[in-house]
Design a protein around this motif. Structure first.
Motif, PDB file in Angstrom:
ATOM      1  N   GLY A   5       0.825  -1.211   0.000  1.00 21.04           N
ATOM      2  CA  GLY A   5       0.000   0.000   0.000  1.00 21.04           C
ATOM      3  C   GLY A   5       0.854   1.254   0.000  1.00 21.04           C
ATOM      4  N   THR A   6       1.926   1.226   0.826  1.00 15.96           N
ATOM      5  CA  THR A   6       2.791   2.394   0.908  1.00 15.96           C
ATOM      6  C   THR A   6       3.446   2.692  -0.432  1.00 15.96           C
ATOM      7  OG1 THR A   6       3.251   1.839   3.187  1.00 15.96           O
ATOM      8  CG2 THR A   6       4.757   3.359   2.133  1.00 15.96           C
ATOM      9  N   GLY A   7       3.978   1.643  -1.065  1.00 13.46           N
ATOM     10  CA  GLY A   7       4.670   1.836  -2.341  1.00 13.46           C
ATOM     11  C   GLY A   7       3.747   2.458  -3.378  1.00 13.46           C
ATOM     12  N   LEU A   8       2.587   1.836  -3.524  1.00 16.74           N
ATOM     13  CA  LEU A   8       1.626   2.334  -4.520  1.00 16.74           C
ATOM     14  C   LEU A   8       1.163   3.743  -4.202  1.00 16.74           C
ATOM     15  CD1 LEU A   8      -0.671  -0.723  -5.083  1.00 16.74           C
ATOM     16  CD2 LEU A   8       0.481   0.608  -6.846  1.00 16.74           C
ATOM     17  N   GLY A   9       0.879   3.968  -2.927  1.00 20.62           N
ATOM     18  CA  GLY A   9       0.371   5.271  -2.524  1.00 20.62           C
ATOM     19  C   GLY A   9       1.380   6.368  -2.788  1.00 20.62           C
ATOM     20  N   PHE A  10       2.631   6.116  -2.443  1.00 17.41           N
ATOM     21  CA  PHE A  10       3.672   7.121  -2.652  1.00 17.41           C
ATOM     22  C   PHE A  10       3.777   7.451  -4.134  1.00 17.41           C
ATOM     23  CE2 PHE A  10       8.144   8.435  -3.224  1.00 17.41           C
ATOM     24  CZ  PHE A  10       8.131   9.546  -2.408  1.00 17.41           C
ATOM     25  N   PHE A  11       3.773   6.408  -4.948  1.00 13.79           N
ATOM     26  CA  PHE A  11       3.858   6.569  -6.395  1.00 13.79           C
ATOM     27  C   PHE A  11       2.692   7.424  -6.903  1.00 13.79           C
ATOM     28  CE2 PHE A  11       3.165   4.693 -10.697  1.00 13.79           C
ATOM     29  CZ  PHE A  11       4.357   5.131 -11.253  1.00 13.79           C
ATOM     30  N   PHE A  40      -7.325   4.057  -3.267  1.00 13.02           N
ATOM     31  CA  PHE A  40      -8.113   3.201  -4.154  1.00 13.02           C
ATOM     32  C   PHE A  40      -7.236   2.122  -4.794  1.00 13.02           C
ATOM     33  CE2 PHE A  40      -9.450   2.525  -8.628  1.00 13.02           C
ATOM     34  CZ  PHE A  40     -10.589   1.792  -8.380  1.00 13.02           C
ATOM     35  N   LEU A  41      -6.081   2.558  -5.340  1.00  9.28           N
ATOM     36  CA  LEU A  41      -5.158   1.597  -5.960  1.00  9.28           C
ATOM     37  C   LEU A  41      -4.681   0.585  -4.941  1.00  9.28           C
ATOM     38  CD1 LEU A  41      -2.824   3.701  -8.262  1.00  9.28           C
ATOM     39  CD2 LEU A  41      -4.530   2.008  -8.924  1.00  9.28           C
ATOM     40  N   ALA A  42      -4.314   1.072  -3.755  1.00  2.22           N
ATOM     41  CA  ALA A  42      -3.779   0.175  -2.734  1.00  2.22           C
ATOM     42  C   ALA A  42      -4.810  -0.889  -2.378  1.00  2.22           C
ATOM     43  CB  ALA A  42      -3.374   0.966  -1.497  1.00  2.22           C
ATOM     44  N   TYR A  43      -6.069  -0.459  -2.222  1.00  2.16           N
ATOM     45  CA  TYR A  43      -7.093  -1.425  -1.834  1.00  2.16           C
ATOM     46  C   TYR A  43      -7.352  -2.431  -2.948  1.00  2.16           C
ATOM     47  CZ  TYR A  43     -11.416  -3.351   0.024  1.00  2.16           C
ATOM     48  OH  TYR A  43     -12.365  -4.198   0.508  1.00  2.16           O
ATOM     49  N   SER A  44      -7.518  -1.929  -4.180  1.00  2.00           N
ATOM     50  CA  SER A  44      -7.900  -2.885  -5.227  1.00  2.00           C
ATOM     51  C   SER A  44      -6.771  -3.842  -5.552  1.00  2.00           C
ATOM     52  CB  SER A  44      -8.418  -2.191  -6.485  1.00  2.00           C
ATOM     53  OG  SER A  44      -8.159  -0.850  -6.488  1.00  2.00           O
ATOM     54  N   LEU A  45      -5.517  -3.349  -5.505  1.00  2.00           N
ATOM     55  CA  LEU A  45      -4.430  -4.280  -5.808  1.00  2.00           C
ATOM     56  C   LEU A  45      -4.197  -5.261  -4.675  1.00  2.00           C
ATOM     57  CD1 LEU A  45      -2.308  -1.831  -7.812  1.00  2.00           C
ATOM     58  CD2 LEU A  45      -3.211  -3.986  -8.623  1.00  2.00           C
ATOM     59  N   GLU A  46      -4.446  -4.808  -3.441  1.00  2.00           N
ATOM     60  CA  GLU A  46      -4.307  -5.711  -2.306  1.00  2.00           C
ATOM     61  C   GLU A  46      -5.333  -6.839  -2.429  1.00  2.00           C
ATOM     62  OE1 GLU A  46      -1.889  -5.452  -0.314  1.00  2.00           O
ATOM     63  OE2 GLU A  46      -2.469  -7.154   0.922  1.00  2.00           O
ATOM     64  N   LYS A  47      -6.517  -6.466  -2.859  1.00  2.00           N
ATOM     65  CA  LYS A  47      -7.562  -7.461  -3.041  1.00  2.00           C
ATOM     66  C   LYS A  47      -7.160  -8.465  -4.120  1.00  2.00           C
ATOM     67  CE  LYS A  47     -12.506  -7.762  -3.664  1.00  2.00           C
ATOM     68  NZ  LYS A  47     -13.739  -7.070  -4.002  1.00  2.00           N
ATOM     69  N   ALA A  88      -4.186  -9.218  -4.886  1.00  2.00           N
ATOM     70  CA  ALA A  88      -3.005  -9.981  -4.474  1.00  2.00           C
ATOM     71  C   ALA A  88      -3.348 -11.083  -3.480  1.00  2.00           C
ATOM     72  CB  ALA A  88      -1.964  -9.033  -3.883  1.00  2.00           C
ATOM     73  N   VAL A  89      -4.183 -10.785  -2.483  1.00  2.00           N
ATOM     74  CA  VAL A  89      -4.355 -11.776  -1.424  1.00  2.00           C
ATOM     75  C   VAL A  89      -5.746 -12.396  -1.375  1.00  2.00           C
ATOM     76  CG1 VAL A  89      -2.591 -10.738   0.034  1.00  2.00           C
ATOM     77  CG2 VAL A  89      -4.958 -10.051   0.315  1.00  2.00           C
ATOM     78  N   ASP A  90      -6.695 -11.814  -2.079  1.00  2.00           N
ATOM     79  CA  ASP A  90      -8.044 -12.340  -1.947  1.00  2.00           C
ATOM     80  C   ASP A  90      -8.742 -12.327  -3.302  1.00  2.00           C
ATOM     81  OD1 ASP A  90     -10.326 -13.284  -0.644  1.00  2.00           O
ATOM     82  OD2 ASP A  90     -11.122 -11.258  -0.456  1.00  2.00           O
ATOM     83  N   ARG A  91      -8.261 -13.174  -4.205  1.00  2.00           N
ATOM     84  CA  ARG A  91      -8.762 -13.155  -5.576  1.00  2.00           C
ATOM     85  C   ARG A  91     -10.237 -13.527  -5.665  1.00  2.00           C
ATOM     86  NH1 ARG A  91      -5.793 -13.130 -10.156  1.00  2.00           N
ATOM     87  NH2 ARG A  91      -3.653 -12.510  -9.831  1.00  2.00           N
ATOM     88  N   ASP A  92     -10.702 -14.415  -4.814  1.00  2.00           N
ATOM     89  CA  ASP A  92     -12.082 -14.889  -4.939  1.00  2.00           C
ATOM     90  C   ASP A  92     -13.063 -14.004  -4.167  1.00  2.00           C
ATOM     91  OD1 ASP A  92     -10.567 -17.024  -5.938  1.00  2.00           O
ATOM     92  OD2 ASP A  92     -10.479 -17.907  -3.924  1.00  2.00           O
ATOM     93  N   GLY A  93     -12.556 -12.956  -3.506  1.00  2.79           N
ATOM     94  CA  GLY A  93     -13.459 -12.073  -2.769  1.00  2.79           C
ATOM     95  C   GLY A  93     -14.077 -12.741  -1.567  1.00  2.79           C
ATOM     96  N   LYS A  94     -13.320 -13.590  -0.860  1.00  3.99           N
ATOM     97  CA  LYS A  94     -13.901 -14.301   0.276  1.00  3.99           C
ATOM     98  C   LYS A  94     -13.922 -13.465   1.544  1.00  3.99           C
ATOM     99  CE  LYS A  94     -13.040 -19.101  -0.933  1.00  3.99           C
ATOM    100  NZ  LYS A  94     -11.767 -19.718  -1.281  1.00  3.99           N
ATOM    101  N   THR A  95     -12.818 -12.743   1.812  1.00  2.00           N
ATOM    102  CA  THR A  95     -12.741 -12.032   3.080  1.00  2.00           C
ATOM    103  C   THR A  95     -12.813 -10.519   2.915  1.00  2.00           C
ATOM    104  OG1 THR A  95     -10.355 -12.118   2.895  1.00  2.00           O
ATOM    105  CG2 THR A  95     -11.401 -13.802   4.257  1.00  2.00           C
ATOM    106  N   PHE A  96     -12.382  -9.997   1.772  1.00  3.02           N
ATOM    107  CA  PHE A  96     -12.371  -8.535   1.619  1.00  3.02           C
ATOM    108  C   PHE A  96     -13.797  -8.000   1.557  1.00  3.02           C
ATOM    109  CE2 PHE A  96      -8.263  -6.373   0.572  1.00  3.02           C
ATOM    110  CZ  PHE A  96      -7.498  -7.312   1.218  1.00  3.02           C
TER     111      PHE A  96
END
Lengths: 512, 143
Positions: free
Chosen positions: A260-266, A280-287, A289-297
């Motif tokens: 999130g920090t990297g993307l946000g700074f950029f 927005f970028l940090a959230y969507s890319l995190e999703k 990266a770690v939660d492709r099926d939308g189970k927990t996000f």
């Protein structure tokens, strides 16, 4: 190494008792303003500029106070996102998605402390990035001549609408409106009176503070009046639960914060992106990266709180890079910070780093300090800020309006100027209704004269040949950036906007 | 439709702006571009974008109903009146009534509005004038 010694000098400036006090005060006020819906960072800083100025604070103390407010507001925005599902400011929008579900599960305290830590990481790393990147950008900026500067200002206006802008004509209109207002008054080069129509109040031009406070703060009051939104944001004390962070949870979120920090700074450094896009970028890319099926996000995943908060605070640090190094802000709030510098007769840009190193490095040191103060304020003391959410807006908004009047009256002492501010307030309300962005108007008023001066200098150098504006590789690169930045949103704007709006509720905001 | 009207106003503003720019007088100092060139550029952008609004308007914004529109006009009128009487009656008295009006319109009960107005006014006076030393409007009573 040179940077470290400069930074040490900066700390010597920032650690004087007065500046330390201002920093704590700024952090407190900023968090307060960020937490309250309807009073974003841009509004908060705008209202305080005239006050800081009429208090007679010097440049460095004023800057320390106001940038602490800026950082504080970025931290504070998350509080109402998590507790009430209402973002305190626009960049905190994404924090609602997972923060509010966490609060509903009785984990509000954990969500608050985790987001506090994430904010700290984002802002701290971004401030380090600022230290490293800004001097490099200054080296490039020193190669700029008047023609390059003129094109650089064009880049700022072309990209300001941002990727999520759907109607670029409205951004362009807003910019032209601002530039047009800046032309009022006597011409800086020849002294001719322009657009004053013999009206003595207009000879010195329109003070940009009047426009900023009117367009941002007063128009917000009108929006509240229109919707009769007089109630409190929070009906009773929200249950916060345990306040101390859960270390295993934080440990689990470290990779999310880093991404999130990297993307946000950029996103913050890029012109026209700003903190909203960063989170927005940090959230969507995190999703992705770690939660492709939308189970927990979206259902209270702590990583969905950590990533956007780190992103939003990193972006607000990153946005200071172009503002300080080039004198060209990329977002609404940094535009307001530019107003602070101009009001203090400091011209930001490469020369600031050589001519006023004490201001620059004092400011940067203050940002580091502000981060630690905010971490301390936001984790153990978060309960104070949650209580503020119980103040009803029917009391709050009139106070905001009156403080705006006090600020403008105390620097100008003129009834005409205060009335002008009311005019700007109504105009701001109308423009917001028509979806004309206000930030380009402000930037136009702030940069108009410099933009014109650079154009005229360039023409004097070239003896009237307009081709000088495309006469060097640097200008051509800048034109390409400007044109891409202006055209790209026309192609992508609707898609990005739609995705961002999926997360947004009906609240209206002024820039970020 | 709103955008079309807005575009019409914008175009009128642009034409007026360019006309006003043509009337700028040269002074004894001259440079190559002169004081009129940049305003012409700005006026042209204003005009072109306004024409675009007329041709391709966005969807209609949700305008407030007449009652809420009147709300805003009245609030603006109260604020203008506030600016106007500020030097006549002084900061404290003017602010009591202006704040009371705004907080009443946002939903406070009439009596409570006056209390809020009084508290806000005195609070701001104490913090900003007595403690921080900002100059506020002085009325006939000196406050």
């Amino acid at each position: 190494m040179e940077i470290l010694s400069l930074l040490a000098d900066g700390f010597a400036v920032a650690l004087t008792p007065q500046n330390l006090f201002l920093s704590v005060l700024g952090c407190f006020l900023g968090t307060l303003m960020g937490a309250l819906p309807g009073l974003g960072p841009a509004n908060g800083v705008a209202i305080l500029i005239p006050i800081a100025f009429s208090l007679g604070l010097g440049p460095t103390p004023s800057l320390i106070l106001l940038t602490s407010v800026y950082y504080g507001a970025m931290y504070g925005g998350r509080i109402s996102s998590i507790l009430l599902n209402i973002p305190g400011d626009e960049p905190a929008m994404m924090t609602c998605l997972d923060g509010y579900p966490m609060a509903q599960q009785g984990k509000a305290g954990e969500a608050l402390s985790l987001s506090g830590v994430a904010s700290f990481v984002g802002a701290f790393v971004a401030t380090c990035g600022l230290v490293l990147l800004a001097p490099q950008l200054v080296k490039i900026a020193l190669l700029f001549g008047p023609a390059e500067y003129f094109v650089l200002f064009t880049v700022a206006f072309a990209t300001l609408g941002g990727i999520s802008s759907t109607n670029q004509a409205k951004s362009a209109f807003a910019a032209a409106l601002g530039l047009g207002i800046a032309m009022i008054g006597s011409d800086s080069q020849t002294g001719s009176q322009r657009f004053t129509f013999g009206h003595i109040h207009l000879y010195d031009g329109i003070d940009f503070l009047i426009a900023i406070v009117g367009l941002f703060a007063l128009s917000e009051v009108f929006i509240f009046l229109e919707h009769h939104r007089g109630g409190a944001a929070s009906a009773g004390t929200a249950k916060v639960g345990r306040i101390m962070p859960d270390f295993s949870m934080i440990k689990r979120c470290i990779p999310s914060m880093a991404r999130g920090t990297g993307l946000g700074f950029f996103a913050g450094v890029l012109p026209g992106a700003g903190a909203s896009l960063g989170s927005f970028l940090a959230y969507s890319l995190e999703k992705q990266a770690v939660d492709r099926d939308g189970k927990t996000f979206g259902k209270g995943d702590p990583r969905g709180v950590a990533a956007p908060e780190a992103g939003n605070n990193a972006a607000s640090g990153g946005a200071l890079v172009p503002m300080l190094a080039l004198g060209v802000p990329g977002s609404g709030t940094t535009a307001v910070l530019l107003a602070v510098l101009l009001q203090l007769n400091i011209t930001p840009g490469p020369l600031l780093f050589t001519k006023n190193p004490d201001v620059v490095w004092g400011l940067i040191a203050a940002l580091f300090l502000a981060n630690f103060i905010l971490l301390a304020m936001n984790i153990p003391l978060v309960g104070i800020f949650t209580r503020v959410l119980m103040v009803p807006t029917r009391i709050l908004m009139p106070v905001v309006a009156m403080i705006s009047f006090v600020g403008i009256y105390s620097i100008t002492g003129s009834t005409f100027d205060v009335m002008l501010m009311v005019g700007f307030g109504v105009a701001g309300w109308l423009l917001r209704k028509l979806e004309v962005p206000l930030v380009p108007v402000i930037l136009g008023i702030l940069l108009g004269n410099q933009m014109e001066v650079n154009l005229r200098r360039a023409m004097t150098i070239s003896d009237g040949d307009w081709l000088i504006l495309v006469g060097s590789p640097l200008t051509i690169i800048l034109w390409i950036i400007a044109i891409t930045g202006f055209v790209l949103p026309m192609l992508l704007g609707r898609r990005v906007k739609k995705r961002m709006e999926a997360a947004r509720n009906e609240e209206e905001f002024v820039g970020d | 439709m709103s955008d079309r009207i807005f575009g019409g106003f914008g175009l009128a503003l642009a034409i007026f702006y360019v006309w006003a720019a043509t009337t700028i007088k040269d002074s004894f100092m001259v440079d190559i571009v002169g004081p009129r060139a940049f305003p012409y550029i700005v006026g042209t952008v204003l005009g072109l974008t306004s024409i675009y609004f007329v041709i391709r308007p966005d969807k209609e914004p949700d305008w407030p109903i007449l009652k809420d529109l009147a709300e805003i006009l009245f609030a603006a009128a109260v604020m203008l009146a506030y600016c106007w009487v500020l030097p006549e009656v002084g900061f404290v008295i003017a602010t009591i009534f202006a704040t009371a009006y705004l907080t009443w319109r946002l939903g406070s009960a009439p009596l409570w509005s006056l209390v809020t107005g009084l508290a806000t006014s005195v609070g701001i006076y104490v913090v900003f004038h007595l403690i921080l030393g900002l100059s506020l409007a002085k009325g006939p009573f000196g406050f």
